[in-house]
Design a protein around this motif. Structure first.
Motif, PDB file in Angstrom:
ATOM      1  N   ARG A  92      30.828   5.346  14.245  1.00  0.00           N
ATOM      2  CA  ARG A  92      31.630   5.994  13.206  1.00  0.00           C
ATOM      3  C   ARG A  92      33.099   5.626  13.347  1.00  0.00           C
ATOM      4  NH1 ARG A  92      34.308  10.843  12.998  1.00  0.00           N
ATOM      5  NH2 ARG A  92      33.424  11.580  14.981  1.00  0.00           N
ATOM      6  N   TYR A  93      33.617   5.684  14.558  1.00  0.00           N
ATOM      7  CA  TYR A  93      35.026   5.328  14.760  1.00  0.00           C
ATOM      8  C   TYR A  93      35.268   3.843  14.493  1.00  0.00           C
ATOM      9  CZ  TYR A  93      36.673   9.787  16.677  1.00  0.00           C
ATOM     10  OH  TYR A  93      37.064  11.106  16.835  1.00  0.00           O
ATOM     11  N   PHE A  94      34.347   3.003  14.939  1.00  0.00           N
ATOM     12  CA  PHE A  94      34.499   1.566  14.720  1.00  0.00           C
ATOM     13  C   PHE A  94      34.532   1.240  13.232  1.00  0.00           C
ATOM     14  CE2 PHE A  94      32.858  -2.751  14.163  1.00  0.00           C
ATOM     15  CZ  PHE A  94      33.703  -3.467  15.004  1.00  0.00           C
ATOM     16  N   LYS A  95      33.642   1.859  12.468  1.00  0.00           N
ATOM     17  CA  LYS A  95      33.626   1.626  11.013  1.00  0.00           C
ATOM     18  C   LYS A  95      34.936   2.085  10.383  1.00  0.00           C
ATOM     19  CE  LYS A  95      31.649   0.589   7.042  1.00  0.00           C
ATOM     20  NZ  LYS A  95      32.675   1.066   6.089  1.00  0.00           N
ATOM     21  N   GLU A  96      35.477   3.196  10.836  1.00  0.00           N
ATOM     22  CA  GLU A  96      36.754   3.670  10.315  1.00  0.00           C
ATOM     23  C   GLU A  96      37.863   2.671  10.624  1.00  0.00           C
ATOM     24  OE1 GLU A  96      39.717   7.592  10.496  1.00  0.00           O
ATOM     25  OE2 GLU A  96      37.839   7.584  11.653  1.00  0.00           O
ATOM     26  N   GLN A  97      37.823   2.079  11.819  1.00  0.00           N
ATOM     27  CA  GLN A  97      38.835   1.094  12.172  1.00  0.00           C
ATOM     28  C   GLN A  97      38.696  -0.168  11.332  1.00  0.00           C
ATOM     29  OE1 GLN A  97      37.893   1.547  16.543  1.00  0.00           O
ATOM     30  NE2 GLN A  97      40.123   1.407  16.723  1.00  0.00           N
ATOM     31  N   GLN A  98      37.485  -0.594  11.085  1.00  0.00           N
ATOM     32  CA  GLN A  98      37.269  -1.732  10.194  1.00  0.00           C
ATOM     33  C   GLN A  98      37.848  -1.453   8.813  1.00  0.00           C
ATOM     34  OE1 GLN A  98      32.893  -2.258  10.659  1.00  0.00           O
ATOM     35  NE2 GLN A  98      33.418  -4.411  10.990  1.00  0.00           N
ATOM     36  N   ASP A  99      37.604  -0.270   8.301  1.00  0.00           N
ATOM     37  CA  ASP A  99      38.104   0.096   6.976  1.00  0.00           C
ATOM     38  C   ASP A  99      39.629   0.168   6.958  1.00  0.00           C
ATOM     39  OD1 ASP A  99      35.502   0.254   6.097  1.00  0.00           O
ATOM     40  OD2 ASP A  99      35.368   2.443   6.273  1.00  0.00           O
ATOM     41  N   ARG A 100      40.206   0.756   8.010  1.00  0.00           N
ATOM     42  CA  ARG A 100      41.665   0.848   8.074  1.00  0.00           C
ATOM     43  C   ARG A 100      42.308  -0.538   8.079  1.00  0.00           C
ATOM     44  NH1 ARG A 100      43.341   5.157  12.813  1.00  0.00           N
ATOM     45  NH2 ARG A 100      42.811   7.127  11.778  1.00  0.00           N
ATOM     46  N   CYS A 101      41.748  -1.438   8.892  1.00  0.00           N
ATOM     47  CA  CYS A 101      42.327  -2.772   9.034  1.00  0.00           C
ATOM     48  C   CYS A 101      41.827  -3.743   7.962  1.00  0.00           C
ATOM     49  CB  CYS A 101      42.011  -3.345  10.411  1.00  0.00           C
ATOM     50  SG  CYS A 101      42.719  -2.437  11.796  1.00  0.00           S
ATOM     51  N   GLN A 102      40.706  -3.411   7.338  1.00  0.00           N
ATOM     52  CA  GLN A 102      40.054  -4.269   6.341  1.00  0.00           C
ATOM     53  C   GLN A 102      39.671  -5.627   6.942  1.00  0.00           C
ATOM     54  OE1 GLN A 102      42.093  -4.444   2.544  1.00  0.00           O
ATOM     55  NE2 GLN A 102      41.840  -2.246   2.181  1.00  0.00           N
ATOM     56  N   VAL A 103      38.955  -5.569   8.062  1.00  0.00           N
ATOM     57  CA  VAL A 103      38.438  -6.776   8.700  1.00  0.00           C
ATOM     58  C   VAL A 103      36.946  -6.593   8.979  1.00  0.00           C
ATOM     59  CG1 VAL A 103      40.634  -7.426   9.758  1.00  0.00           C
ATOM     60  CG2 VAL A 103      39.058  -5.928  10.998  1.00  0.00           C
ATOM     61  N   ASP A 104      36.241  -7.714   9.039  1.00  0.00           N
ATOM     62  CA  ASP A 104      34.805  -7.675   9.348  1.00  0.00           C
ATOM     63  C   ASP A 104      34.552  -7.664  10.853  1.00  0.00           C
ATOM     64  OD1 ASP A 104      34.058  -7.749   6.643  1.00  0.00           O
ATOM     65  OD2 ASP A 104      34.252  -9.940   6.602  1.00  0.00           O
ATOM     66  N   PHE A 105      35.509  -8.200  11.616  1.00  0.00           N
ATOM     67  CA  PHE A 105      35.323  -8.273  13.061  1.00  0.00           C
ATOM     68  C   PHE A 105      36.680  -8.210  13.742  1.00  0.00           C
ATOM     69  CE2 PHE A 105      36.312 -12.571  11.840  1.00  0.00           C
ATOM     70  CZ  PHE A 105      37.019 -13.097  12.905  1.00  0.00           C
ATOM     71  N   PHE A 106      36.652  -7.914  15.040  1.00  0.00           N
ATOM     72  CA  PHE A 106      37.843  -7.955  15.882  1.00  0.00           C
ATOM     73  C   PHE A 106      37.665  -9.063  16.911  1.00  0.00           C
ATOM     74  CE2 PHE A 106      37.738  -3.533  14.392  1.00  0.00           C
ATOM     75  CZ  PHE A 106      39.018  -3.429  13.854  1.00  0.00           C
ATOM     76  N   ASP A 107      38.715  -9.802  17.151  1.00  0.00           N
ATOM     77  CA  ASP A 107      38.642 -10.867  18.148  1.00  0.00           C
ATOM     78  C   ASP A 107      38.515 -10.297  19.553  1.00  0.00           C
ATOM     79  OD1 ASP A 107      39.365 -13.474  16.504  1.00  0.00           O
ATOM     80  OD2 ASP A 107      40.671 -11.859  15.814  1.00  0.00           O
ATOM     81  N   VAL A 108      39.188  -9.179  19.778  1.00  0.00           N
ATOM     82  CA  VAL A 108      39.099  -8.467  21.065  1.00  0.00           C
ATOM     83  C   VAL A 108      38.933  -6.989  20.740  1.00  0.00           C
ATOM     84  CG1 VAL A 108      40.264  -7.880  23.223  1.00  0.00           C
ATOM     85  CG2 VAL A 108      40.541 -10.164  22.242  1.00  0.00           C
ATOM     86  N   TYR A 109      37.948  -6.361  21.383  1.00  0.00           N
ATOM     87  CA  TYR A 109      37.743  -4.930  21.167  1.00  0.00           C
ATOM     88  C   TYR A 109      37.587  -4.268  22.528  1.00  0.00           C
ATOM     89  CZ  TYR A 109      36.386  -0.671  18.734  1.00  0.00           C
ATOM     90  OH  TYR A 109      36.351   0.613  18.231  1.00  0.00           O
ATOM     91  N   LEU A 110      38.431  -3.259  22.765  1.00  0.00           N
ATOM     92  CA  LEU A 110      38.527  -2.639  24.084  1.00  0.00           C
ATOM     93  C   LEU A 110      38.207  -1.154  24.023  1.00  0.00           C
ATOM     94  CD1 LEU A 110      42.037  -4.096  25.073  1.00  0.00           C
ATOM     95  CD2 LEU A 110      39.815  -5.123  25.560  1.00  0.00           C
ATOM     96  N   LEU A 111      37.717  -0.632  25.125  1.00  0.00           N
ATOM     97  CA  LEU A 111      37.712   0.802  25.320  1.00  0.00           C
ATOM     98  C   LEU A 111      39.133   1.197  25.691  1.00  0.00           C
ATOM     99  CD1 LEU A 111      34.446   1.384  27.411  1.00  0.00           C
ATOM    100  CD2 LEU A 111      34.725   1.342  24.921  1.00  0.00           C
ATOM    101  N   HIS A 112      39.638   2.227  25.052  1.00  0.00           N
ATOM    102  CA  HIS A 112      41.039   2.592  25.209  1.00  0.00           C
ATOM    103  C   HIS A 112      41.220   3.599  26.351  1.00  0.00           C
ATOM    104  CE1 HIS A 112      44.990   3.872  22.954  1.00  0.00           C
ATOM    105  NE2 HIS A 112      45.220   3.198  24.072  1.00  0.00           N
ATOM    106  N   TRP A 113      42.219   3.287  27.207  1.00  0.00           N
ATOM    107  CA  TRP A 113      42.715   4.244  28.190  1.00  0.00           C
ATOM    108  C   TRP A 113      41.612   4.728  29.142  1.00  0.00           C
ATOM    109  CZ3 TRP A 113      45.028   9.633  26.565  1.00  0.00           C
ATOM    110  CH2 TRP A 113      45.638  10.228  27.660  1.00  0.00           C
ATOM    111  N   LEU A 114      40.967   3.787  29.815  1.00  0.00           N
ATOM    112  CA  LEU A 114      39.938   4.155  30.782  1.00  0.00           C
ATOM    113  C   LEU A 114      40.595   4.640  32.076  1.00  0.00           C
ATOM    114  CD1 LEU A 114      36.949   3.910  30.074  1.00  0.00           C
ATOM    115  CD2 LEU A 114      36.811   1.929  31.583  1.00  0.00           C
ATOM    116  N   ASN A 115      40.150   5.792  32.540  1.00  0.00           N
ATOM    117  CA  ASN A 115      40.512   6.323  33.856  1.00  0.00           C
ATOM    118  C   ASN A 115      39.277   7.047  34.387  1.00  0.00           C
ATOM    119  OD1 ASN A 115      40.427   8.804  32.507  1.00  0.00           O
ATOM    120  ND2 ASN A 115      42.652   8.973  32.335  1.00  0.00           N
TER     121      ASN A 115
END
Length: 373
Positions: A92-115
Motif C-alpha cells: 500500500r505504501y509503495f503504491k502511494e509512493q509510485q503515485d506521488r512520484c508518477q514512476v513505474d519503478f525506482f532505481d534504488v528502494y530502501l527500508l528507511h531508518w533501520l535500527n
C-alpha cells in the motif's frame, strides 16, 4: 586513505532540504537546481515517504519526472517500514509512493531508518522479502536500507540479509570516530560484507559548513578559497566503497559548490579535518543534524532543530547572547517554544541520533527564558 580518483565526484541530490518561498517549496528554484545538477552529468536523486511531510515526492514529480526523460536520472525512495502493521502495508505504501512520484519503478528502494526497534518490525512484517519481490518484478532495480544504529547490529543484519545491494550510512569527519554514530565502524562493516555505501549527512545538517572560529581557521590554512562544506563532501567521496554522497541542498550556490568537489582528500587534509573535529566536539552542545523528524509528531509544534541551532550558536559565542536572545523571543512568539514542552518524548522516539531532546530543550529554556528574560 586509498581512493580511485576516477570515481570522483559522487554527488547525489538529497531532496530532504529544499528551497522555500513564502513558507512553501519554491518549485521554480527547485527546477533550476535539478536542471543544473543534471547538466553537470550527475543523475542520482534521493527522497523518502516522510521527507517534508510527503512534499519531497511531490517535488520529485513536478521538477524531475514531468520534465526529464525517465532514462536520464536514477531515483531512490524509501519505505517507512517502521509504520507497517502488516506485510500488506508494504504494498500500500509503495503504491502511494509510485503515485506521488508518477514512476513505474525506482532505481534504488530502501527500508528507511533501520535500527534495533525498526529491524524487529521489518522482520515481523517480512519487509526484506518485499524488497526481493520488487526486484523480481522490476519495480526496484537495487535495494537496501538506511541505517542508524551500532556496527554490531549492522553486521547481524547483513549476515542475515546478504541479498541487499546498498547500505545508507551517516558518514562525516565529525562522526567518523563517534561512539554513538559509529561512522567508521559501520562503514567498515559494510565493506566487510561487500556492500556499496550511500552517504547521508556528510555535512551534518550544515554544521560542517559553518564551523566555529578556531576550527574554521584550521581549514583556512589548507585554502582560503575552498568552502568548509567542500572538505566534508570530499571526505565522504574519498572513501572507496562509497558510491553516492547525498547532500540536501537548498540553494544554487550550495549545489554548484558541491559539484566542484572533484579531488580526493590528501592525507594531510584528512589529518587537519580530524583536528578540526576535535575542536568541534568541544563546542557543539547539541549534535542535531536538523533533519526535522522530531517536529511532525510534537503536540506543541515546537520547531526543535531551530532552537538547537540557536543554542549551539549561543554556546559557541556566549558573548553574543544579547544578539541571539531577540531571535529566540521572536520564534517563541510565533509558535511553540521550549517552555511549552510537556515531556511526552515523542520527539525522542523519532530522532535518528537518539538525542535526549527533552533534556536539551530544558537547557535551551534555561539559557534563554531564565537568563535573558
Amino acid at each position: 586513505m586509498s581512493v580511485d580518483v576516477t570515481k570522483m565526484p559522487k554527488l547525489g541530490f538529497g531532496m530532504m532540504r529544499l528551497p522555500e518561498k513564502d513558507g512553501e517549496l519554491d518549485l521554480e528554484q527547485i527546477c533550476k537546481m535539478v536542471d543544473a545538477y543534471l547538466a553537470s552529468g550527475m543523475n542520482y536523486f534521493d527522497t523518502a515517504y516522510t521527507y517534508l511531510d510527503g512534499k519531497s515526492e511531490w517535488a520529485i514529480r513536478e521538477s524531475l519526472v514531468k520534465r526529464h526523460p525517465r532514462s536520464s536520472f536514477l531515483l531512490a525512495d524509501k519505505l517507512p517500514g517502521y509504520k507497517m502493521t502488516s506485510h500488506e502495508d508494504c504494498y500500500r505504501y509503495f503504491k502511494e509512493q509510485q503515485d506521488r512520484c508518477q514512476v513505474d519503478f525506482f532505481d534504488v528502494y530502501l527500508l528507511h531508518w533501520l535500527n534495533g526497534k525498526h529491524y524487529e518490525i521489518a522482520e515481523k512484517y517480512r519487509e526484506f522479502e518485499f524488497l526481493e519481490e520488487l526486484k523480481k518484478t522490476g519495480k526496484a532495480i537495487k535495494t537496501g536500507f538506511s541505517y542508524h544504529d551500532s556496527a554490531d547490529l549492522l553486521d547481524e543484519i547483513l549476515t542475515r540479509h546478504p541479498e541487499v545491494d546498498y547500505v545508507q550510512l551517516q558518514i562525516n569527519y565529525l562522526d567518523w570516530e563517534s561512539s554513538s554514530i559509529q561512522s567508521r565502524r559501520c562503514y567498515e562493516t559494510a565493506v566487510k560484507h561487500g556492500k556499496k555505501v550511500i552517504v547521508m549527512e556528510p555535512v551534518k545538517g550544515g554544521a560542517l559548513a559553518a564551523l566555529p572560529e578556531k576550527a574554521g581557521r584550521l581549514l583556512e590554512k589548507l585554502s582560503l578559497d575552498a568552502s568548509q562544506a567542500s572538505y566534508a563532501i570530499r571526505f565522504a567521496e574519498s572513501l572507496p566503497q562509497v558510491e553516492i554522497v547525498l547532500s540536501g541542498m537548498n540553494t544554487m550556490e550550495q549545489l554548484l559548490d558541491n559539484l566542484a568537489c572533484r579531488q580526493p582528500l590528501t592525507e594531510y587534509e584528512q589529518s587537519v579535518l580530524f583536528e578540526a573535529a576535535g575542536l568541534l566536539r568541544n563546542s557543539i552542545a547539541v549534535p542535531c543534524t536538523g533533519c526535522g523528524y522530531c517536529v511532525s509528531g510534537c503536540p506543541k509544534k515546537i520547531h526543535i532543530p531551530e532552537y538547537f541551532r540557536l543554542y549551539n550558536e549561543y554556546k559557541q559565542n556566549p558573548g553574543d547572547g544579547w544578539k541571539i536572545a531577540p531571535v529566540y523571543q521572536n520564534m517563541t512568539a510565533s509558535g511553540g517554544g521550549p517552555a511549552d514542552c510537556i515531556g511526552c518524548k515523542k520527539c525522542e522516539g523519532s530522532c535518528p541520533q537518539t538525542l535526549p531532546i527533552t533534556k536539551f530543550l530544558s537547557d535551551v529554556r534555561e539559557a534563554f527564558d531564565d537568563r535573558h528574560s
